[in-house]
Design a protein around this motif. Sequence first.
Motif, PDB file in Angstrom:
ATOM      1  N   GLY A 270       0.844  -1.201   0.000  1.00 23.35           N
ATOM      2  CA  GLY A 270       0.000   0.000   0.000  1.00 23.35           C
ATOM      3  C   GLY A 270       0.877   1.248   0.000  1.00 23.35           C
TER       4      GLY A 270
ATOM      5  N   PHE B 151      -6.236  -8.382   3.144  1.00 23.09           N
ATOM      6  CA  PHE B 151      -7.435  -8.223   2.309  1.00 23.09           C
ATOM      7  C   PHE B 151      -8.618  -8.898   2.995  1.00 23.09           C
ATOM      8  CE2 PHE B 151      -5.099  -7.348  -1.882  1.00 23.09           C
ATOM      9  CZ  PHE B 151      -5.576  -6.060  -1.980  1.00 23.09           C
TER      10      PHE B 151
ATOM     11  N   THR C 221     -12.608  -1.574  -2.056  1.00 26.17           N
ATOM     12  CA  THR C 221     -11.180  -1.888  -2.077  1.00 26.17           C
ATOM     13  C   THR C 221     -10.637  -1.816  -3.498  1.00 26.17           C
ATOM     14  OG1 THR C 221     -11.391  -3.328  -0.161  1.00 26.17           O
ATOM     15  CG2 THR C 221      -9.493  -3.714  -1.583  1.00 26.17           C
TER      16      THR C 221
ATOM     17  N   ASN D 153      -7.642   0.794  -4.609  1.00 27.13           N
ATOM     18  CA  ASN D 153      -6.341   0.328  -5.080  1.00 27.13           C
ATOM     19  C   ASN D 153      -6.145   0.471  -6.590  1.00 27.13           C
ATOM     20  OD1 ASN D 153      -5.759  -0.224  -2.461  1.00 27.13           O
ATOM     21  ND2 ASN D 153      -5.946  -2.426  -2.606  1.00 27.13           N
TER      22      ASN D 153
ATOM     23  N   LYS E 156      -8.944   8.209   6.436  1.00 25.50           N
ATOM     24  CA  LYS E 156      -9.143   7.020   7.276  1.00 25.50           C
ATOM     25  C   LYS E 156      -9.566   7.371   8.702  1.00 25.50           C
ATOM     26  CE  LYS E 156      -5.989   4.222   4.548  1.00 25.50           C
ATOM     27  NZ  LYS E 156      -4.657   3.591   4.477  1.00 25.50           N
TER      28      LYS E 156
HETATM   29  C1  GLP Z   1      -4.203  -2.730   0.399  1.00 25.62           C
HETATM   30  C2  GLP Z   1      -3.534  -3.839   1.186  1.00 25.62           C
HETATM   31  C3  GLP Z   1      -3.703  -3.601   2.658  1.00 25.62           C
HETATM   32  C4  GLP Z   1      -3.307  -2.172   3.009  1.00 25.62           C
HETATM   33  C5  GLP Z   1      -4.158  -1.199   2.268  1.00 25.62           C
HETATM   34  C6  GLP Z   1      -3.864   0.244   2.621  1.00 25.62           C
HETATM   35  O1  GLP Z   1      -5.581  -2.882   0.373  1.00 25.62           O
HETATM   36  N1  GLP Z   1      -4.038  -5.116   0.870  1.00 25.62           N
HETATM   37  O2  GLP Z   1      -2.901  -4.530   3.368  1.00 25.62           O
HETATM   38  O3  GLP Z   1      -3.469  -1.986   4.375  1.00 25.62           O
HETATM   39  O4  GLP Z   1      -3.897  -1.442   0.906  1.00 25.62           O
HETATM   40  O5  GLP Z   1      -3.391   0.920   1.517  1.00 25.62           O
HETATM   41  P1  GLP Z   1      -2.886   2.417   1.516  1.00 25.62           P
HETATM   42  O6  GLP Z   1      -1.703   2.495   2.405  1.00 25.62           O
HETATM   43  O7  GLP Z   1      -2.522   2.629   0.081  1.00 25.62           O
HETATM   44  O8  GLP Z   1      -4.006   3.260   1.982  1.00 25.62           O
END
Ligand code: GLP
Length: 263
Positions: free
Chosen positions: A37, A141, A161, A165, A203
Amino acid sequence: MKVVICPTAERATALTARVIEQALRQKPDIALGLATGRTMEAVYAHLVQAHQNSGLDFAACRTFNLDEYVGIAPDSAHSYRTYMNAHLFSRVNVALEATHVPDGAATDLDARCVAYEQAIRASGGVGLQLLGLGENGHIGFNEPFSAFTSRTRVVTLDPATRRQNVGMFDGDLEQVPYHAVTMGVGTILDAHRNVMVVTGAAKASMLARVIEGAMSACISATALQMHADCLVIVDEAAAGALSCRPYLEHLMQHDPELKALLS
Ligand code: GLP
């Protein structure tokens, strides 16, 4: 759960890296649980810096990543294996054969998930598990309704999600897989220590539910409330919706472990 509020995201990710560094120096053959991430990019940059500037040694450690997309080959530009190689593994002296990221392109995924759990157990268990927080409250996940006892398995991604992403897939939602392999909530709860880092105002409301709300499988990260050694490192923006703030500040000043961490 112990919570540290840092003034900035930069300080939060630097502190997270320092916690990992301390664990690695204390136990050079530790099994590290790693995450991906955007938030983690800065954490890994700090670890690379510690390797280059103060000899932080990864030679004896083993690593286990939380998750990977199904159908994405390890050598794809979009895989978490590629992410990990780029941000950490190729930049420190970890032995590549000691790094584990689920292979999302394997044809026998269910058997691979069982083998992943066995490999974690055979390594003596994860000593320190690094975690981010998804905007829907997932860890790894583990999407809403993941059992707290769940183990490494194939899951169907929440549309939220997939949207969150999309950046890893050149902004093209159609390219984002519908499924992923992830360590389970139960796998994560087995780690000796969990360290979750959360930054950014996007968040804040979810973080408040994770820390102050009731435990619920709807929000996987609330399972961390029952973990005996869970450190949550956040920045001011992410801390914006916490109502127990005065007590958290009191703890940062008077809890011996937090005092030592912040000194
Ligand atoms: C993805 C990963 C997670 C992570 C999340 C947060 O979904 N699977 O493990 O916690 O991203 O992402 P970011 O740091 O980009 O907000």
